[in-house]
Design an enzyme around this catalytic site. Structure first.
Site, PDB file in Angstrom:
ATOM      1  CE  LYS A 109      -3.712   2.416   2.275  1.00 47.73           C
ATOM      2  NZ  LYS A 109      -4.628   2.488   3.398  1.00 47.73           N
TER       3      LYS A 109
ATOM      4  CE  LYS B 221      -6.391   1.811  -0.644  1.00 54.37           C
ATOM      5  NZ  LYS B 221      -7.160   1.703   0.557  1.00 54.37           N
TER       6      LYS B 221
HETATM    7  C1  PBG Z   1      -6.676   4.114   5.038  1.00 57.90           C
HETATM    8  C2  PBG Z   1      -7.344   3.972   3.732  1.00 57.90           C
HETATM    9  C3  PBG Z   1      -7.052   4.670   2.568  1.00 57.90           C
HETATM   10  C4  PBG Z   1      -7.968   4.243   1.595  1.00 57.90           C
HETATM   11  C5  PBG Z   1      -8.753   3.270   2.175  1.00 57.90           C
HETATM   12  N1  PBG Z   1      -8.348   3.107   3.496  1.00 57.90           N
HETATM   13  C6  PBG Z   1      -5.973   5.560   2.219  1.00 57.90           C
HETATM   14  C7  PBG Z   1      -5.527   6.669   3.029  1.00 57.90           C
HETATM   15  O1  PBG Z   1      -6.322   7.521   3.470  1.00 57.90           O
HETATM   16  O2  PBG Z   1      -4.307   6.762   3.201  1.00 57.90           O
HETATM   17  C8  PBG Z   1      -8.045   4.788   0.213  1.00 57.90           C
HETATM   18  C9  PBG Z   1      -9.160   4.353  -0.636  1.00 57.90           C
HETATM   19  C10 PBG Z   1      -9.361   5.198  -1.819  1.00 57.90           C
HETATM   20  O3  PBG Z   1      -8.658   6.197  -2.045  1.00 57.90           O
HETATM   21  O4  PBG Z   1     -10.269   4.855  -2.605  1.00 57.90           O
HETATM   22  N2  PBG Z   1      -7.332   3.422   6.032  1.00 57.90           N
END
Ligand code: PBG
Length: 329
Positions: free
Chosen positions: A203, A255
């Site tokens: 991620k 991701k």
């Molecule tokens: C963090 C989280 C993020 C996303 C889902 N869970 C990223 C973040 O804020 O760093 C991103 C999902 C998206 O952008 O569609 N718990």
């Protein structure tokens, strides 16, 4: 005779002549079962609230979420990944709404399970960022740094309340070291060997999360670079993958998806567990915005973006277009 024709070489264009021919030789096919719908549910609203930077996506009320889950089942989508947006006044330094059995995410998990039973995989985001007043994915130490091991204790508690609330699959997304092992142990301790863990393995600290932060009304000041990965790194993801598998991940995820297809391809080639990719909010917003301006053909761009992710090696795709794309197939 043309020059090319004088050589007995292959002519790849023969396999592109008609729609049926192209369909027959297609190497990659999307199907509704590939998709997982990420969905937001906001505490204290009676009507869905549109998200400005994600046209077509809303913060659901409890009622509208149940309806969205039913639509996902009808479209043949495999899962729904839930994100809770607690009332602002309930956020605190340790993210209490994340472990409160009556916290919005837990309430929504129970609602959706009651509605769909086992017809849809009910998944929950396991992270503190939606619940903390500072917006970080973990708890902070005295110097204001994200404290890895203190955060793991909170994740263990979250895992148990989310499993109790009915999640089939937990998605730890905070990128703390050791999070998969801790979540697995916490589940096993309460006899929930049946609950699966979808690890956010690679991620990245991405600019494309922008619209999501609006979607979850994030309180974040600063950035997540001390725990999310540096976009420059590919080999590091192999290390994250090895650790997650060792700690008991059932499935792994990359991701964002589009800007990290090389990472996705490498992860998919390196493991035999199912691999998912998350097409995130910024990827969604870019296509929607360009389409709104008439600069790309919206429907084709959506399907091509999903096909590319699958071709790179994702078996499952989290996408805000899950239901729409599934219906089109
Ligand atoms: C963090 C989280 C993020 C996303 C889902 N869970 C990223 C973040 O804020 O760093 C991103 C999902 C998206 O952008 O569609 N718990």
């Amino acid at each position: 005779m043309t020059k090319y024709g004088s050589f007995p070489g292959a002519r790849p264009r023969r396999l592109r002549t008609t729609p049926v021919m192209r369909r027959m030789v297609a190497e990659t096919r999307l199907s509704p079962a590939d998709f997982i719908l990420p969905a937001f549910v906001r505490e204290g609203v009676s009507e869905p609230v549109p998200i400005g930077s994600m046209p077509g996506v809303v913060q659901h009320s409890r009622d509208s979420l149940r309806k969205a889950a039913v639509e996902a089942v009808e479209a043949g989508v495999s899962g729904i990944m839930l994100f809770g947006v607690p009332e602002e006044s309930k956020k605190d330094a340790v993210g209490t709404p994340g472990t409160d059995p009556d916290g919005i995410l837990q309430v929504a998990l129970r609602d959706v399970r009651a509605e769909v039973g086992d017809d849809l995989l009910v998944m929950s985001d396991l992270c503190l960022d939606e619940c903390t007043d500072h917006g970080h994915c973990g708890v902070l130490d005295a110097e204001g740094r994200v404290d890895n091991d203190a955060t793991l204790e909170r994740y263990a508690e979250m895992a148990q309340v989310q499993a109790d609330a009915g999640a089939h699959v937990l998605g730890p997304s905070g990128m703390m070291d050791g999070q998969i092992g801790v979540v697995r142990d916490a589940l096993d301790q309460i006899g929930r060997e049946d609950v699966a863990v979808l690890a956010y393995t690679a991620k990245y600290s991405s600019a494309f999360y922008g619209p999501f932060r609006e979607a979850v009304a994030s309180s974040l000041q600063g950035d997540r670079r001390t725990y999310q990965q540096d976009p420059a790194n590919l080999r590091e993801s192999m290390r994250e993958l090895a650790l997650d598998l060792e700690e008991g991940a059932d499935m792994v995820m990359v991701k964002p998806a589009g800007p990290y297809l090389d990472v996705l391809a490498k992860v998919a080639q390196s493991t035999d567990v199912p691999v998912a990719a998350y097409q995130i909010s910024g990827e969604y917003a870019m296509i929607e915005a360009a389409a709104e301006k008439g600069w790309v053909d919206r429907d084709r761009a959506i399907m091509e973006s999903l096909l590319g992710i699958k071709r790179a090696g994702a078996q499952n795709i989290l996408t805000y277009w899950a239901v729409e794309a599934a219906r089109r197939l």
